[in-house]
Write a protein that holds these residues in place. Structure first.
Motif, short mmCIF file in Angstrom:
data_model
loop_
_atom_site.label_atom_id
_atom_site.label_comp_id
_atom_site.label_asym_id
_atom_site.label_seq_id
_atom_site.Cartn_x
_atom_site.Cartn_y
_atom_site.Cartn_z
N THR A 100 77.69 -16.35 38.94
CA THR A 100 78.19 -17.70 39.16
C THR A 100 78.12 -18.51 37.88
O THR A 100 77.70 -18.00 36.83
CB THR A 100 77.38 -18.38 40.30
N VAL A 101 78.53 -19.77 37.96
CA VAL A 101 78.55 -20.64 36.79
C VAL A 101 77.16 -21.19 36.52
O VAL A 101 76.25 -21.10 37.35
CB VAL A 101 79.56 -21.80 37.00
N LYS A 102 76.99 -21.79 35.37
CA LYS A 102 75.66 -22.25 34.94
C LYS A 102 75.05 -23.25 35.91
O LYS A 102 73.88 -23.13 36.28
CB LYS A 102 75.77 -22.87 33.54
N ILE A 147 86.42 -10.99 38.62
CA ILE A 147 86.34 -12.30 39.30
C ILE A 147 86.84 -12.12 40.73
O ILE A 147 87.98 -11.68 40.94
CB ILE A 147 87.21 -13.35 38.57
N GLY A 148 85.99 -12.41 41.70
CA GLY A 148 86.35 -12.20 43.10
C GLY A 148 85.89 -13.34 44.00
O GLY A 148 85.20 -14.26 43.56
N GLN A 149 86.28 -13.27 45.26
CA GLN A 149 85.91 -14.28 46.24
C GLN A 149 84.55 -13.98 46.86
O GLN A 149 84.30 -12.86 47.32
CB GLN A 149 86.96 -14.31 47.36
N TYR A 150 83.67 -14.97 46.87
CA TYR A 150 82.39 -14.83 47.58
C TYR A 150 82.63 -14.88 49.08
O TYR A 150 83.38 -15.72 49.58
CB TYR A 150 81.44 -15.95 47.18
N LEU A 151 81.98 -13.97 49.80
CA LEU A 151 82.01 -13.96 51.26
C LEU A 151 80.58 -13.95 51.76
O LEU A 151 79.75 -13.17 51.29
CB LEU A 151 82.78 -12.73 51.78
N GLN A 152 80.27 -14.79 52.71
CA GLN A 152 78.91 -14.96 53.23
C GLN A 152 78.47 -13.74 54.03
O GLN A 152 79.06 -13.42 55.06
CB GLN A 152 78.88 -16.21 54.11
N PRO A 153 77.40 -13.04 53.59
CA PRO A 153 76.94 -11.85 54.31
C PRO A 153 76.39 -12.15 55.71
O PRO A 153 76.53 -11.35 56.62
CB PRO A 153 75.82 -11.30 53.41
N SER A 154 75.74 -13.30 55.88
CA SER A 154 75.19 -13.70 57.18
C SER A 154 74.99 -15.21 57.19
O SER A 154 75.14 -15.88 56.16
CB SER A 154 73.85 -13.00 57.43
N GLN A 164 84.78 -22.70 49.33
CA GLN A 164 86.22 -22.66 49.12
C GLN A 164 86.75 -21.24 49.24
O GLN A 164 86.04 -20.29 48.87
CB GLN A 164 86.61 -23.19 47.72
N PHE A 165 87.97 -21.10 49.75
CA PHE A 165 88.70 -19.85 49.63
C PHE A 165 89.71 -20.05 48.50
O PHE A 165 90.61 -20.89 48.59
CB PHE A 165 89.40 -19.48 50.94
N GLY A 172 84.03 -19.56 44.95
CA GLY A 172 84.00 -20.10 46.30
C GLY A 172 82.66 -20.67 46.69
O GLY A 172 82.41 -20.97 47.86
N LEU A 173 81.79 -20.86 45.70
CA LEU A 173 80.45 -21.40 45.96
C LEU A 173 80.34 -22.88 45.59
O LEU A 173 79.25 -23.45 45.65
CB LEU A 173 79.41 -20.59 45.18
N GLY A 174 81.46 -23.48 45.21
CA GLY A 174 81.46 -24.90 44.85
C GLY A 174 81.71 -25.18 43.38
O GLY A 174 81.64 -26.31 42.93
N GLU A 175 82.05 -24.14 42.63
CA GLU A 175 82.31 -24.29 41.20
C GLU A 175 83.70 -24.91 40.97
O GLU A 175 84.54 -24.91 41.86
CB GLU A 175 82.24 -22.92 40.51
#
Length: 291
Positions: free
Chosen positions: A173-175, A237-244, A252-253, A212-215
């Motif tokens: 992720t970003v800083k 670079i890919g999309q984060y998906l929530q494991p649980s 964000q998507f 997709g984590l708010g960056e």
């Protein structure tokens, strides 16, 4: 890809159509699936239900995790269990190498949990696994997706010394979001590890980022620029998906055209390879990153 643009374009109210995955098919996939089931082989591809499993297996690529399945860290994005890891299995290098030989893998990606409980942080098993694969499958190329080893140079040196074709370490992720997403990790330390790898002679280095984590797009581009300044060759670079539900939520998507734009930005920066797309994961098209 400002926060406002992303939120208006694709609010996280359910997976968009571009995240739908076709079931894996093909003769090569079927053969490998049969071997995995028959010999009870462990791959991240199957245990992580990777969306690209069919494509990667069809190209003769698979990912294996070493040093157990319990991590000493508790990253907010990761589905791996956190806790006290089990005792080291010193036969694991041979077991992994046999799996790679049985599956006739052309390009293997090795990864691991963090083992901060060990004096060497698992780096000896890492090196032994690479050596075992070299002995049993000398034609197989290797990528090692390593933890940061807390930045301890001797542990990093062990990976460089066995000379995998690609050594990768993910920024994730970003800083600004690192403290939240990678609780026990440090943004600057990860950059220093990647820089050190190149300085010590690593042939090719690689890193990955989830979106997709708010960056913001500016933050993503800044991270890519930091990676280039560390002489990193390949970025995914890919999309984060929530494991649980216990893990960080998707904010964000990211739209396909936004991933396309980041790919072009990365290539203009001078990365040798840029894999950018919603379903891209660290090992996606990994066999191409050797060249």
């Amino acid at each position: 890809m400002s926060v406002d643009t992303v939120t208006k374009a694709a609010p996280p109210k359910g997976k968009p159509k571009w995240l739908r995955v076709k079931l894996p098919t093909g003769r090569k996939y079927t053969e490998l699936r049969g071997l995995v089931d028959k010999y009870k082989l462990h791959t991240i591809c199957t245990s992580g239900s990777c969306p690209n499993m069919g494509e990667c297996w069809g190209e003769g690529t698979a990912t294996f995790m070493i040093l157990g399945n319990i991590c000493t860290r508790s990253c907010g994005f990761c589905g791996v269990k956190t806790g006290r890891p089990e005792t080291i299995d010193w036969e694991e290098p041979e077991k992994v190498a046999r799996s790679i030989r049985l599956m006739n893998i052309k390009h293997a990606v090795l990864t691991s949990v963090d083992r901060d409980d060990l004096k060497d942080m698992g780096s000896i098993i890492w090196a032994e696994t690479v050596n075992a694969v070299r002995r049993m499958s000398p034609g197989t190329t290797l990528e090692t997706l390593i933890p940061d080893f807390q930045g301890v140079e001797r542990n990093i040196d062990r990976i460089v010394e066995v000379a995998p074709e690609v050594i990768s370490h993910n920024m994730e992720t970003v800083k600004r979001l690192t403290r939240e997403v990678r609780i026990q990790a440090k943004y600057e330390r990860s950059l220093e590890v990647l820089q050190y790898l190149k300085e010590k002679g690593a042939r090719r280095t690689k890193s990955g980022i989830m979106l997709g984590l708010g960056e913001t797009e500016e933050e993503v581009v800044d991270t890519m620029r930091d990676l280039r300044n560390a002489d990193v060759d390949v970025v995914t670079i890919g999309q984060y998906l929530q494991p649980s539900k216990k893990h960080l939520p998707v904010k964000q998507f990211i739209l396909p055209e936004q991933f396309d734009r980041l790919r072009e930005i990365g290539l203009d920066m001078g990365f040798r390879h840029v894999e950018s797309g919603a379903l891209v994961r660290s090992s996606y098209k990994a066999h191409k990153h050797v060249d």
